[in-house]
Design a protein around this motif. Structure first.
Motif, PDB file in Angstrom:
ATOM      1  N   LEU A 114     -10.772  23.260-125.614  1.00  0.00           N
ATOM      2  CA  LEU A 114     -12.194  23.366-125.955  1.00  0.00           C
ATOM      3  C   LEU A 114     -12.367  23.944-127.356  1.00  0.00           C
ATOM      4  CD1 LEU A 114     -15.156  23.132-125.170  1.00  0.00           C
ATOM      5  CD2 LEU A 114     -14.974  25.368-124.059  1.00  0.00           C
ATOM      6  N   ALA A 115     -11.564  24.938-127.712  1.00  0.00           N
ATOM      7  CA  ALA A 115     -11.622  25.502-129.061  1.00  0.00           C
ATOM      8  C   ALA A 115     -11.292  24.436-130.092  1.00  0.00           C
ATOM      9  CB  ALA A 115     -10.653  26.677-129.188  1.00  0.00           C
ATOM     10  N   LYS A 116     -10.295  23.616-129.813  1.00  0.00           N
ATOM     11  CA  LYS A 116      -9.893  22.548-130.723  1.00  0.00           C
ATOM     12  C   LYS A 116     -11.030  21.544-130.922  1.00  0.00           C
ATOM     13  CE  LYS A 116      -6.194  19.084-131.299  1.00  0.00           C
ATOM     14  NZ  LYS A 116      -6.971  17.836-131.178  1.00  0.00           N
ATOM     15  N   VAL A 117     -11.701  21.165-129.829  1.00  0.00           N
ATOM     16  CA  VAL A 117     -12.813  20.215-129.918  1.00  0.00           C
ATOM     17  C   VAL A 117     -13.943  20.798-130.759  1.00  0.00           C
ATOM     18  CG1 VAL A 117     -14.589  19.011-128.595  1.00  0.00           C
ATOM     19  CG2 VAL A 117     -12.239  19.055-127.757  1.00  0.00           C
ATOM     20  N   ASN A 118     -14.239  22.071-130.543  1.00  0.00           N
ATOM     21  CA  ASN A 118     -15.274  22.740-131.342  1.00  0.00           C
ATOM     22  C   ASN A 118     -14.943  22.693-132.820  1.00  0.00           C
ATOM     23  OD1 ASN A 118     -17.576  24.633-129.990  1.00  0.00           O
ATOM     24  ND2 ASN A 118     -15.914  24.273-128.548  1.00  0.00           N
ATOM     25  N   ILE A 119     -13.723  23.043-133.174  1.00  0.00           N
ATOM     26  CA  ILE A 119     -13.308  23.080-134.575  1.00  0.00           C
ATOM     27  C   ILE A 119     -13.348  21.694-135.200  1.00  0.00           C
ATOM     28  CG2 ILE A 119     -11.341  23.498-136.101  1.00  0.00           C
ATOM     29  CD1 ILE A 119     -12.804  26.014-135.301  1.00  0.00           C
ATOM     30  N   GLU A 120     -12.918  20.677-134.445  1.00  0.00           N
ATOM     31  CA  GLU A 120     -12.911  19.319-134.986  1.00  0.00           C
ATOM     32  C   GLU A 120     -14.307  18.780-135.232  1.00  0.00           C
ATOM     33  OE1 GLU A 120     -10.571  17.203-132.147  1.00  0.00           O
ATOM     34  OE2 GLU A 120      -8.650  17.770-133.074  1.00  0.00           O
ATOM     35  N   SER A 121     -15.321  19.323-134.547  1.00  0.00           N
ATOM     36  CA  SER A 121     -16.697  18.847-134.734  1.00  0.00           C
ATOM     37  C   SER A 121     -17.397  19.528-135.911  1.00  0.00           C
ATOM     38  CB  SER A 121     -17.510  19.075-133.456  1.00  0.00           C
ATOM     39  OG  SER A 121     -17.795  20.452-133.261  1.00  0.00           O
ATOM     40  N   LEU A 122     -16.844  20.639-136.401  1.00  0.00           N
ATOM     41  CA  LEU A 122     -17.538  21.434-137.418  1.00  0.00           C
ATOM     42  C   LEU A 122     -17.764  20.721-138.754  1.00  0.00           C
ATOM     43  CD1 LEU A 122     -16.111  25.028-136.866  1.00  0.00           C
ATOM     44  CD2 LEU A 122     -18.425  24.199-136.404  1.00  0.00           C
ATOM     45  N   PRO A 123     -16.824  19.902-139.250  1.00  0.00           N
ATOM     46  CA  PRO A 123     -17.120  19.214-140.517  1.00  0.00           C
ATOM     47  C   PRO A 123     -18.366  18.335-140.444  1.00  0.00           C
ATOM     48  CG  PRO A 123     -14.771  19.125-140.063  1.00  0.00           C
ATOM     49  CD  PRO A 123     -15.424  19.680-138.826  1.00  0.00           C
ATOM     50  N   ASP A 124     -18.669  17.788-139.253  1.00  0.00           N
ATOM     51  CA  ASP A 124     -19.840  16.929-139.105  1.00  0.00           C
ATOM     52  C   ASP A 124     -21.147  17.692-139.244  1.00  0.00           C
ATOM     53  OD1 ASP A 124     -18.310  14.650-138.678  1.00  0.00           O
ATOM     54  OD2 ASP A 124     -18.242  14.948-136.510  1.00  0.00           O
ATOM     55  N   VAL A 125     -21.098  19.000-139.075  1.00  0.00           N
ATOM     56  CA  VAL A 125     -22.303  19.821-139.236  1.00  0.00           C
ATOM     57  C   VAL A 125     -22.173  20.750-140.438  1.00  0.00           C
ATOM     58  CG1 VAL A 125     -23.078  19.719-136.842  1.00  0.00           C
ATOM     59  CG2 VAL A 125     -21.372  21.415-137.490  1.00  0.00           C
ATOM     60  N   ASP A 126     -21.284  20.367-141.363  1.00  0.00           N
ATOM     61  CA  ASP A 126     -21.067  21.173-142.574  1.00  0.00           C
ATOM     62  C   ASP A 126     -20.751  22.624-142.225  1.00  0.00           C
ATOM     63  OD1 ASP A 126     -21.546  18.937-144.167  1.00  0.00           O
ATOM     64  OD2 ASP A 126     -23.697  19.335-144.239  1.00  0.00           O
ATOM     65  N   PHE A 127     -20.096  22.820-141.073  1.00  0.00           N
ATOM     66  CA  PHE A 127     -19.661  24.144-140.617  1.00  0.00           C
ATOM     67  C   PHE A 127     -20.833  25.098-140.358  1.00  0.00           C
ATOM     68  CE2 PHE A 127     -16.520  22.376-143.592  1.00  0.00           C
ATOM     69  CZ  PHE A 127     -15.462  22.177-142.725  1.00  0.00           C
ATOM     70  N   PHE A 128     -22.060  24.562-140.344  1.00  0.00           N
ATOM     71  CA  PHE A 128     -23.256  25.396-140.217  1.00  0.00           C
ATOM     72  C   PHE A 128     -23.251  26.507-141.267  1.00  0.00           C
ATOM     73  CE2 PHE A 128     -23.028  23.934-135.656  1.00  0.00           C
ATOM     74  CZ  PHE A 128     -24.174  23.169-135.703  1.00  0.00           C
ATOM     75  N   THR A 129     -22.597  26.271-142.384  1.00  0.00           N
ATOM     76  CA  THR A 129     -22.388  27.320-143.389  1.00  0.00           C
ATOM     77  C   THR A 129     -22.427  26.736-144.791  1.00  0.00           C
ATOM     78  OG1 THR A 129     -20.870  28.439-141.835  1.00  0.00           O
ATOM     79  CG2 THR A 129     -20.848  29.195-144.123  1.00  0.00           C
ATOM     80  N   THR A 130     -23.088  27.423-145.709  1.00  0.00           N
ATOM     81  CA  THR A 130     -22.977  27.121-147.127  1.00  0.00           C
ATOM     82  C   THR A 130     -22.556  28.398-147.848  1.00  0.00           C
ATOM     83  OG1 THR A 130     -25.308  27.624-147.572  1.00  0.00           O
ATOM     84  CG2 THR A 130     -24.768  25.332-147.024  1.00  0.00           C
ATOM     85  N   ALA A 131     -21.938  28.229-149.007  1.00  0.00           N
ATOM     86  CA  ALA A 131     -21.465  29.391-149.773  1.00  0.00           C
ATOM     87  C   ALA A 131     -21.650  29.142-151.256  1.00  0.00           C
ATOM     88  CB  ALA A 131     -19.993  29.666-149.462  1.00  0.00           C
ATOM     89  N   LYS A 132     -21.984  30.210-151.975  1.00  0.00           N
ATOM     90  CA  LYS A 132     -22.121  30.143-153.427  1.00  0.00           C
ATOM     91  C   LYS A 132     -21.449  31.363-154.050  1.00  0.00           C
ATOM     92  CE  LYS A 132     -26.423  27.475-153.707  1.00  0.00           C
ATOM     93  NZ  LYS A 132     -27.820  27.458-154.240  1.00  0.00           N
ATOM     94  N   ALA A 133     -20.686  31.122-155.123  1.00  0.00           N
ATOM     95  CA  ALA A 133     -20.070  32.202-155.893  1.00  0.00           C
ATOM     96  C   ALA A 133     -20.697  32.216-157.268  1.00  0.00           C
ATOM     97  CB  ALA A 133     -18.563  31.985-156.005  1.00  0.00           C
ATOM     98  N   ASN A 134     -21.321  33.332-157.611  1.00  0.00           N
ATOM     99  CA  ASN A 134     -22.059  33.440-158.883  1.00  0.00           C
ATOM    100  C   ASN A 134     -23.063  32.303-159.028  1.00  0.00           C
ATOM    101  OD1 ASN A 134     -20.538  35.712-159.525  1.00  0.00           O
ATOM    102  ND2 ASN A 134     -19.013  34.523-160.658  1.00  0.00           N
ATOM    103  N   GLY A 135     -23.668  31.893-157.899  1.00  0.00           N
ATOM    104  CA  GLY A 135     -24.684  30.844-157.905  1.00  0.00           C
ATOM    105  C   GLY A 135     -24.151  29.433-157.825  1.00  0.00           C
TER     106      GLY A 135
END
Length: 216
Positions: A83-104
């Motif tokens: 189940l953990a593996k399935v969750n991880i494999e689906s994350l790229p399709d939702v952009d990991f629910f995360t965005t990040a910026k360094a110095n903008g």
């Protein structure tokens, strides 16, 4: 259909692939309490995020159906590994629910790993490491945004002061968390009446949480 919207629906596909029925609930369909550690390299660059996502009891119960293979009433990390593996494999399709910026500047992520699931007190918690594709020098600031703008999944950064922390950050860096305002009662009622297959327009609302690490 935008990638984020398509990816959110991947959660339904994930449940179907495991032979589980999606509970007939309105928006949002899943509630997640999030905690994150921002990991720095020895020379002060951000190299990864360590996410810890705890799912609501109803969703957790559906996800663990049939996974107690030995029938001992407990779920071990080995029984939850697939189940953990399935969750991880689906994350790229939702952009990991995360965005990040360094110095903008927007950052790209590498392949997530070091995933694991635990089921305790009726709550399923996924922990995984999300590396930046290239470690980012963030000598002024490093910011992350966590959540699902479509509100298919409702993310809430935990209320504790250490819900977003740093590991090995340069001396003097501080973390500030900016949580979204609560949706008003009328909006919550409207979302509750939405069809489960519909994607409501949430463009007028802030439903994601931002955290900023500011350094001297």
């Amino acid at each position: 259909m935008p990638r984020r919207q398509t990816g959110s629906l991947a959660l339904c596909a994930m449940i179907a692939s495991l032979g589980l029925a999606l509970p007939a609930m309105a928006h949002p369909h899943v509630f997640v309490t999030s905690r994150t550690e921002i990991i720095y390299t020895p020379d002060g660059a951000v190299q990864a995020l360590r996410h810890r996502w705890s799912f609501d009891e109803a969703y957790s119960a559906y996800m663990v159906q049939g996974l107690d293979k030995n029938g001992d009433g407990k779920l071990t990390p080995d029984e939850l590994a697939e189940l953990a593996k399935v969750n991880i494999e689906s994350l790229p399709d939702v952009d990991f629910f995360t965005t990040a910026k360094a110095n903008g500047k927007a950052q790209e992520f590498g392949k997530p790993g070091e995933e694991g699931l635990v089921y305790e007190n009726k709550v399923l918690t996924l922990t995984f490491t999300l590396p930046l594709k290239t470690p980012a020098v963030a000598n002024r600031s490093f910011g992350i945004e966590i959540g699902d703008p479509t509100y298919f999944v409702a993310f809430e950064v935990a209320a504790e002061a250490d819900a977003v922390t740093t590991r090995d950050a340069p001396k003097g860096c501080v973390v500030r968390v900016m949580r979204p305002p609560k949706l008003d009662t009328a909006t919550q009622q409207r979302l509750a009446q939405e069809d489960i297959t519909a994607t409501p327009d949430m463009s007028a609302y802030v439903v994601t949480t931002r955290a900023l690490v500011a350094c001297p």
